[in-house]
Design an enzyme around this catalytic site. Structure first.
Site, PDB file in Angstrom:
ATOM      1  CB  SER A  58      -0.936   0.023   1.216  1.00  0.00           C
ATOM      2  OG  SER A  58      -1.645  -1.176   1.312  1.00  0.00           O
ATOM      3  NE  ARG A  59       2.697   2.622  -5.188  1.00  0.00           N
ATOM      4  CZ  ARG A  59       2.612   1.413  -5.781  1.00  0.00           C
ATOM      5  NH1 ARG A  59       2.821   0.303  -5.092  1.00  0.00           N
ATOM      6  NH2 ARG A  59       2.322   1.325  -7.059  1.00  0.00           N
ATOM      7  CG  LEU A  60       1.584   2.427   4.026  1.00  0.00           C
ATOM      8  CD1 LEU A  60       0.658   1.767   5.041  1.00  0.00           C
ATOM      9  CD2 LEU A  60       1.657   3.934   4.281  1.00  0.00           C
TER      10      LEU A  60
END
Ligand code: FMN
Length: 212
Positions: free
Chosen positions: A189-191
Site C-alpha cells: 500500500s505504498r507504505l
C-alpha cells in the site's frame, strides 16, 4: 496499455530499525551481497548525478569498482562531462536501483580523484582492448563518425602493439566519500520503509526513519 494502469505492490519484505547495521557501509555491503546473490542484473551499476557550476544537473550510469571505509570508487575519463562537473562541484549523488529486490539506495557525498597508483592498479587489470579504448575515446566530446572512432582505436592498438598499454593521464578513478545514505525497501500500500544515515560532525552516523 495505459501507463497509469501499470502498478504493482511491493511485498518482498520490510525494513526495521533493529535489523539495520549501525554503520551504513556495512549495511550497504550487506545489501550489495544480497543483490549479487539474488541475480540483480548489473548489481554494481549506479546512476551518478553531478551538478554543473551553473546548477544544471546531469546523470549517467557508471560501475562501482571498489568499496572500503573511505568510500565508493568508479573509473572514467577525466575530461568527460561528469569529470568536468566534478572538478567544479565535488558534491555528487549516487543511486543504486535494485528494483528486483524492491530496494534502492541513495548516497550523497564528495567526489575526489584517487591516486595515479590506485588508478594504474585497476587499469592493468582491464582487458587490453578496454585499455586501448580508454586512449581512443575522448569521452563526451563530439566526433564525426563511428568510423573515425574505430580508426582511432586501431591506430592506438598498433601504436601499443608491443608491450603494455600505459595508463592515460586523462583516465582514472574518483572516490565518493559518503555524507548521507538512504536505504529504501518497498512496502505494501505504498507504505515503504526508508532509513536515512547522516554523518555528524563527530564522525558518528545518525539514523532516522523517513516517511514514505
Ligand atoms: C551499465 C553501464 C555501465 C557504465 N559504466 C561506466 C563507467 O564505469 N565509467 C564511465 O565512464 N562510463 C560508464 N558508462 C557510460 C556512462 O553512462 C556515460 O555514457 C559516459 O561515462 C559519459 O558520461 P558523461 O558524458 O556524462 O561524462 C556506463 C554505461 C552503462 C549503461
Amino acid at each position: 496499455m495505459k501507463l497509469e494502469d501499470i502498478r504493482r505492490e511491493y511485498l518482498a519484505g520490510g525494513l526495521r530499525r533493529n535489523n539495520l547495521q549501525d554503520d551504513p557501509l556495512q549495511q550497504f555491503e550487506q545489501w550489495m551481497q544480497q543483490a549479487i546473490a539474488a541475480g540483480v542484473p548489473d548489481p554494481t551499476a549506479f546512476t551518478l548525478a553531478t551538478v554543473s557550476a551553473e546548477g544544471k544537473p546531469s546523470q549517467r550510469i557508471v560501475l562501482l569498482k571498489h568499496l572500503d571505509e573511505r568510500g565508493f570508487v568508479f573509473f572514467t575519463n577525466y575530461s568527460s562531462k561528469k569529470a568536468q562537473e566534478i572538478e567544479q562541484n565535488a558534491q555528487v549523488c549516487l543511486h543504486f536501483p535494485w528494483q528486483m529486490m524492491e530496494r534502492q539506495v541513495e548516497i550523497e557525498g564528495l567526489a575526489k580523484r584517487i591516486s595515479t597508483a590506485e588508478s594504474l592498479k585497476y587499469f592493468i587489470s582491464r582487458p587490453r582492448d578496454s585499455q586501448v579504448a580508454a586512449w581512443a575515446s575522448h569521452q563526451s566530446h563530439r566526433i564525426s563518425s563511428r568510423k573515425a572512432l574505430m580508426m582511432q582505436f586501431s591506430s592506438i592498438k598498433d601504436k601499443f602493439a608491443k608491450g603494455e598499454v600505459p595508463l592515460p593521464d586523462f583516465w582514472g578513478g574518483y572516490r565518493i566519500e559518503p555524507q548521507c545514505f538512504e536505504f529504501w525497501q518497498g512496502g505494501g500500500s505504498r507504505l515503504h520503509d526508508r532509513f536515512q544515515y547522516s554523518l555528524l560532525s563527530n564522525g558518528a552516523w545518525q539514523i532516522e526513519r523517513l516517511a514514505p
